[in-house]
Structure formats: structure tokens, C-alpha cells
Design a protein around this motif. Structure first.
Motif, PDB file in Angstrom:
ATOM      1  N   ARG A 169      -7.825  -7.529  16.605  1.00 20.94           N
ATOM      2  CA  ARG A 169      -8.372  -6.088  16.485  1.00 20.94           C
ATOM      3  C   ARG A 169      -7.038  -5.078  16.230  1.00 20.94           C
ATOM      4  N   THR A 170      -5.772  -5.534  16.654  1.00 19.38           N
ATOM      5  CA  THR A 170      -4.322  -5.053  16.305  1.00 19.38           C
ATOM      6  C   THR A 170      -4.418  -4.904  14.841  1.00 19.38           C
ATOM      7  N   LEU A 171      -4.367  -6.045  14.142  1.00 18.42           N
ATOM      8  CA  LEU A 171      -4.411  -6.302  12.796  1.00 18.42           C
ATOM      9  C   LEU A 171      -5.502  -5.239  11.825  1.00 18.42           C
ATOM     10  N   ASN A 172      -6.708  -5.328  12.297  1.00 21.97           N
ATOM     11  CA  ASN A 172      -7.654  -4.709  11.975  1.00 21.97           C
ATOM     12  C   ASN A 172      -7.378  -2.994  12.017  1.00 21.97           C
ATOM     13  N   LEU A 173      -6.831  -2.657  13.025  1.00 21.40           N
ATOM     14  CA  LEU A 173      -6.384  -1.221  13.168  1.00 21.40           C
ATOM     15  C   LEU A 173      -5.132  -0.612  12.246  1.00 21.40           C
ATOM     16  N   ARG A 174      -4.344  -1.799  12.185  1.00 21.84           N
ATOM     17  CA  ARG A 174      -3.386  -1.521  10.986  1.00 21.84           C
ATOM     18  C   ARG A 174      -3.801  -1.342   9.834  1.00 21.84           C
ATOM     19  N   MET A 175      -4.774  -2.163   9.143  1.00 18.59           N
ATOM     20  CA  MET A 175      -5.395  -2.110   7.763  1.00 18.59           C
ATOM     21  C   MET A 175      -6.263  -0.662   7.854  1.00 18.59           C
ATOM     22  N   ALA A 176      -6.887  -0.534   8.835  1.00 19.85           N
ATOM     23  CA  ALA A 176      -7.488   0.740   8.769  1.00 19.85           C
ATOM     24  C   ALA A 176      -6.869   2.102   8.779  1.00 19.85           C
ATOM     25  N   SER A 177      -5.592   2.008   9.336  1.00 17.81           N
ATOM     26  CA  SER A 177      -4.711   3.202   9.242  1.00 17.81           C
ATOM     27  C   SER A 177      -4.260   3.366   7.990  1.00 17.81           C
ATOM     28  N   TYR A 178      -4.509   2.354   6.781  1.00 11.74           N
ATOM     29  CA  TYR A 178      -4.251   3.023   5.373  1.00 11.74           C
ATOM     30  C   TYR A 178      -5.509   3.336   4.841  1.00 11.74           C
ATOM     31  N   LEU A 179      -6.486   3.654   5.608  1.00 10.14           N
ATOM     32  CA  LEU A 179      -7.849   3.876   4.714  1.00 10.14           C
ATOM     33  C   LEU A 179      -8.039   5.640   5.246  1.00 10.14           C
ATOM     34  N   LEU A 191       0.946  -1.042   0.053  1.00  9.96           N
ATOM     35  CA  LEU A 191      -0.052   0.036  -0.106  1.00  9.96           C
ATOM     36  C   LEU A 191       0.903   1.227  -0.024  1.00  9.96           C
ATOM     37  N   GLN A 192       0.526   2.125  -0.782  1.00 12.91           N
ATOM     38  CA  GLN A 192       1.677   3.445  -1.316  1.00 12.91           C
ATOM     39  C   GLN A 192       1.394   4.565  -0.305  1.00 12.91           C
ATOM     40  N   ASN A 193       0.033   4.704   0.112  1.00 13.06           N
ATOM     41  CA  ASN A 193      -0.085   5.708   1.073  1.00 13.06           C
ATOM     42  C   ASN A 193       0.512   5.620   2.469  1.00 13.06           C
ATOM     43  N   LYS A 194       0.828   6.738   3.053  1.00  8.48           N
ATOM     44  CA  LYS A 194       1.422   6.672   4.354  1.00  8.48           C
ATOM     45  C   LYS A 194       0.369   6.416   5.340  1.00  8.48           C
ATOM     46  N   PRO A 195       0.483   5.337   6.133  1.00 11.03           N
ATOM     47  CA  PRO A 195      -0.489   5.198   7.243  1.00 11.03           C
ATOM     48  C   PRO A 195      -0.812   6.346   8.148  1.00 11.03           C
ATOM     49  N   LEU A 196      -2.023   6.426   8.769  1.00  8.43           N
ATOM     50  CA  LEU A 196      -2.528   7.397   9.549  1.00  8.43           C
ATOM     51  C   LEU A 196      -1.747   7.147  11.093  1.00  8.43           C
ATOM     52  N   ASP A 197      -1.492   8.214  11.492  1.00  9.47           N
ATOM     53  CA  ASP A 197      -1.140   7.979  13.069  1.00  9.47           C
ATOM     54  C   ASP A 197      -2.408   7.727  13.932  1.00  9.47           C
ATOM     55  N   VAL A 209      -7.722   5.829  18.000  1.00  9.66           N
ATOM     56  CA  VAL A 209      -6.834   5.115  18.611  1.00  9.66           C
ATOM     57  C   VAL A 209      -5.651   5.374  18.056  1.00  9.66           C
ATOM     58  N   ALA A 210      -4.569   5.739  18.915  1.00  6.14           N
ATOM     59  CA  ALA A 210      -3.131   6.276  18.334  1.00  6.14           C
ATOM     60  C   ALA A 210      -2.341   4.967  17.954  1.00  6.14           C
ATOM     61  N   MET A 211      -2.089   4.965  16.863  1.00 10.07           N
ATOM     62  CA  MET A 211      -1.241   3.759  16.227  1.00 10.07           C
ATOM     63  C   MET A 211       0.100   3.474  16.926  1.00 10.07           C
ATOM     64  N   GLN A 212       0.747   4.439  17.508  1.00  9.67           N
ATOM     65  CA  GLN A 212       1.973   4.361  18.304  1.00  9.67           C
ATOM     66  C   GLN A 212       1.761   3.373  19.662  1.00  9.67           C
ATOM     67  N   SER A 213       0.451   3.534  20.014  1.00  9.12           N
ATOM     68  CA  SER A 213       0.018   2.825  21.379  1.00  9.12           C
ATOM     69  C   SER A 213      -0.028   1.298  21.167  1.00  9.12           C
ATOM     70  N   LEU A 214      -0.243   0.868  19.711  1.00  4.95           N
ATOM     71  CA  LEU A 214      -0.162  -0.772  19.611  1.00  4.95           C
ATOM     72  C   LEU A 214       1.254  -1.054  19.278  1.00  4.95           C
ATOM     73  N   GLN A 215       2.546  -0.371  19.134  1.00  2.00           N
ATOM     74  CA  GLN A 215       3.603  -0.989  18.762  1.00  2.00           C
ATOM     75  C   GLN A 215       3.980  -1.950  19.623  1.00  2.00           C
ATOM     76  N   ASN A 216       3.997  -1.950  21.011  1.00  2.00           N
ATOM     77  CA  ASN A 216       4.311  -2.991  22.189  1.00  2.00           C
ATOM     78  C   ASN A 216       3.253  -3.812  22.584  1.00  2.00           C
ATOM     79  N   CYS A 217       1.964  -3.688  21.959  1.00  2.00           N
ATOM     80  CA  CYS A 217       0.871  -4.541  22.236  1.00  2.00           C
ATOM     81  C   CYS A 217       1.209  -6.105  22.034  1.00  2.00           C
TER      82      CYS A 217
END
Ligand code: OSB
Ligand code: MG
Length: 382
Positions: A312-322, A133-139, A353-361
Motif C-alpha cells: 500500500r505504501t508503494l501504491n500511495l507513492r505511485m498515486a502521489s504522481y497522479l 516522473l517529472q511532476n512534483k508529487p502531491l503531499d 493520506v498525508a504522504m509525510q506520514s509514510l516516511q517512517n512507515c
């Protein structure tokens, strides 16, 4: 630029798969057109490679075949009989996808195996299909809440007030042909006063004789109605569209592949898509759908299945590209469970949800043990 070929070439070794069945108590009962739920039965797939690296995937189908035709016991049988026997000690990710593609249907199960393997691959190589996915993910990812059917007005009022105050970016109400319209009439002032988007989800419960109630929701709110009719009831869909050409329909259960999506799009019937990673068979398939939607300006957001923190973590990561989605059905951990199985829990602030907060989830093995009701390990045979 990463090409699909580069991802398919990535190696994935295999030692065993552990199938873990959990039962997580919910915070509160949830009622929808599908049924009643008091706890979340979950199936976690742990993939271990030959070096002892482990990855986790979640099979988010229900324990019964009432949302899709998959169910947990069936998923376990599929992995046992048609996936593990064909895995070898060393293969590429592309080999794994070929094996999964050969199986018709069973998307939630295949997605869970793919997800577990992808986690191992990412741990080993740092690479993932998200690079496609070419776009930069949302924070920060905007979140909506999916609210069940209520049988007590006071309770419904409290829940709605609370959801509005919590800052959710969308309120989605479950509806069915015997929904209490009088309850909605009571809470409408509250809904119309707030500037939060309101939508509805019928889980396919409306039939050809229920169009009056359907039209109440379509006309009163002029907003999105998710999967009003059973998947493939094209006759009812056309009848409803003919009676009321302005209805705005979002598909959930109906779309299990890019082919389903393209068909509705070509027929001019596709207004919006609830994309569930599991329902369409995993990350690679979801990426294809996201790319098609982006190319054709089709609104698309990520739906949930009351996943544990793993899915949910995976779903959120997918969502960050929308970047254009209003909200995704991905509420924080404490909306669903007395205790989630990841630490830190998924948290939401002001509807984001802050994507940063999922880094160590990370999955917590003590919590897995606490909520396991059954498990089995399947070893490589060749
Ligand atoms: O129709 O979107 C649905 C949960 C289970 C089965 C079907 C659906 C749902 C949800 C839950 O709406 C959304 C969430 O995970 O918050
Ligand atoms: Mg839905």
C-alpha cells in the motif's frame, strides 16, 4: 534530469530471497464477484543484498486464480524455479528487469521482486525510478473505498453512512448480475444527497445476458463502471456499447500491459484506467502507463488488492504522481486488518493520506513472525 538508462545502470547485489506467507485476519468479511474473503493471505518477498541490506516487496495476487491467473503457491514456484536460479551476486537493475521480462505473464510476482530490489537500491543509492516522473508529487493523496456485495440491507446502509461520514472521496460498490437492486433503490437517496462520487466494479461478472442489470447501473448513476465484462470478451463489450453508447467504462483486469492500454485507446473504447502496480508488472511498467495516460489525457488512478502496508505504501507513492485523479482505492490500514504489519499504520484524515506520514512507515518483524504461516529462504547459487 534522470533518464531511464541511469536507473537501469544502478547496481543490485543479491544474497538471498525470503518468501514469507502471511495470513492477516480482516476486520470484516468481503464479498465481490470474485468470491468471499475473511482473511488476507499475503506473500512478502524479502531481498537481502551481500551487505545485509533488506528490501520488501508484496505479491498481491490472490491465493486462488480467480482475479488473475496468478495465485500464491504458483508465485512461490515461479520465484524458486525461474527467478532466483538466474540471479547472480552482482547485477544491474536493468539485468534484473531483462530476467523478469523474459517470463511471460506472472506480473504480480515479477512486480513483487522488482519492488523488493528497488527498496534495496533506494536504501543504498537514494535513487528510484520515480525520478523519471517529472511532476512534483502531491503531499496529500485522495482516497476512495471499495465496498463489497451485501446480503443485508441494514448492514449495507450502516456501511454506506459510515463511509460517507468518514470523508472518503469516492464510494465504489462491487456489483454482479445477482446484486440486490432493491437495496440500491433504498440507499439511493443517501447517495444522491451526498456529493461523493459513486462508482461500480463488476470484476468481469456480467455476461451478454446481463445487460439489463448493467444498464440499470449505467443509466441510474451515469458514472464509472469498472470491468463490467470478463477481460477479452470484446463481443459483449461491443454489444453493451452499441446498446448504450454513453456508458463510461474503467478497465481493471483487462489491462496487463501498455499494449493492452494502447489497443483499447486506439479503438476508442478506453474511458478510464484503474492502474494496479502489480497487475501490470511493477514500477517501471506503471510509470510507462502513467506517462502514456498523461500524454493522451486518459484519466488514471491507482487500484488496490487489499495490500498490507508494504504494498500500500508503494501504491500511495505511485498515486502521489497522479495530480488529476479523483480518488485511489487505497484505504487506511484499519479499514482492512485487525492489525497491519507496518508501523506507524497508514492513516487517513478526511479522505486524504498525508504522504509525510509514510516516511517512517516500516515493516515490523515481530508482526511478521506473528502472522507467518510458512516461509522459505532461497540462496544465490552463482
Ligand atoms: O477489482 O479492484 C478490484 C481487491 C481485490 C481484487 C480486486 C479488486 C479489489 C478491490 C480492493 O477493489 C481495493 C482496495 O484495496 O481497497
Ligand atoms: Mg476492480
Amino acid at each position: 534530469m534522470t533518464q531511464k538508462e541511469d536507473i537501469l545502470q544502478l547496481p543490485i547485489s543479491f544474497k538471498n530471497i525470503r518468501l514469507i506467507r502471511l495470513n492477516l485476519p480482516q476486520k470484516e468479511q468481503f464479498v465481490s464477484g470474485i468470491g468471499v474473503r475473511n482473511s488476507r493471505e499475503a506473500l512478502i518477498i524479502e531481498w537481502e543484498d551481500i551487505h545485509g541490506v533488506k528490501g520488501y516487496g508484496e505479491c498481491s495476487c490472490r491465493p486462488d486464480p480467480y482475479y488473475s491467473d496468478e495465485f500464491i503457491e504458483g508465485a512461490i514456484a515461479l520465484v524458486d524455479q525461474f527467478i532466483v536460479p538466474f540471479l547472480v551476486t552482482n547485477q544491474t537493475f536493468g539485468d534484473l528487469l531483462k530476467l523478469l521480462d523474459k517470463i511471460r505473464g506472472w506480473n504480480f510476482t515479477k512486480a513483487a521482486v522488482e519492488m523488493a530490489a528497488l527498496q534495496v537500491i533506494e536504501k543504498n543509492t537514494g535513487k528510484s525510478p520515480f525520478e523519471l516522473l517529472q511532476n512534483k508529487p502531491l503531499d496529500h493523496v485522495p482516497v476512495g473505498i471499495s465496498l463489497g456485495l451485501y446480503t443485508e440491507l441494514d448492514r449495507m446502509k450502516k456501511v454506506v453512512k459510515n463511509a460517507l461520514e468518514t470523508g472518503y472521496k469516492r464510494l465504489k460498490f462491487k456489483i454482479s448480475p445477482n446484486v440486490r437492486i432493491d437495496f440500491f433503490e433504498e440507499i439511493n437517496p443517501m447517495l444522491f444527497a451526498a456529493d461523493t462520487y459513486v462508482s461500480f466494479d463488476a470484476n468481469g461478472s456480467f455476461g451478454e445476458n446481463d445487460l439489463e442489470i448493467f444498464n440499470y447501473f449505467a443509466n441510474t448513476y451515469q458514472s464509472m463502471i469498472e470491468q463490467p465484462f470478463a477481460p477479452n470478451r470484446f463481443d459483449v463489450l461491443l454489444k453493451a456499447k452499441k446498446e448504450n453508447p454513453d456508458v463510461y467504462i474503467c478497465y481493471d483486469e483487462e489491462i496487463k500491459s501498455i499494449g493492452d492500454l494502447m489497443k483499447l485507446h486506439h479503438l476508442g473504447l478506453l474511458d478510464e484506467v484503474n492502474l494496479k502496480v502489480g497487475r501490470v508488472g511493477g514500477v517501471m511498467k506503471s510509470i510507462e502507463i502513467i506517462q502514456y495516460c498523461a500524454e493522451h489525457n486518459i484519466p488514471c488512478w491507482i487500484g488496490g488488492m487489499f495490500e498490507t502496508g508494504i504494498g500500500r505504501t508503494l501504491n500511495l507513492r505511485m498515486a502521489s504522481y497522479l495530480p488529476n485523479a479523483r480518488a485511489h482505492d487505497l484505504s487506511p490500514s484499519d479499514r482492512y486488518f485487525l492489525e497491519d504489519i507496518v508501523q506507524p499504520n497508514i492513516e487517513m484524515n478526511n479522505g486524504m493520506v498525508a504522504m509525510q506520514s509514510l516516511q517512517n512507515c516500516e515493516i515490523q518483524s515481530n508482526l511478521i513472525d506473528k502472522y507467518t504461516i510458512d516461509q522459505k529462504t532461497l540462496e544465490a547459487t552463482c
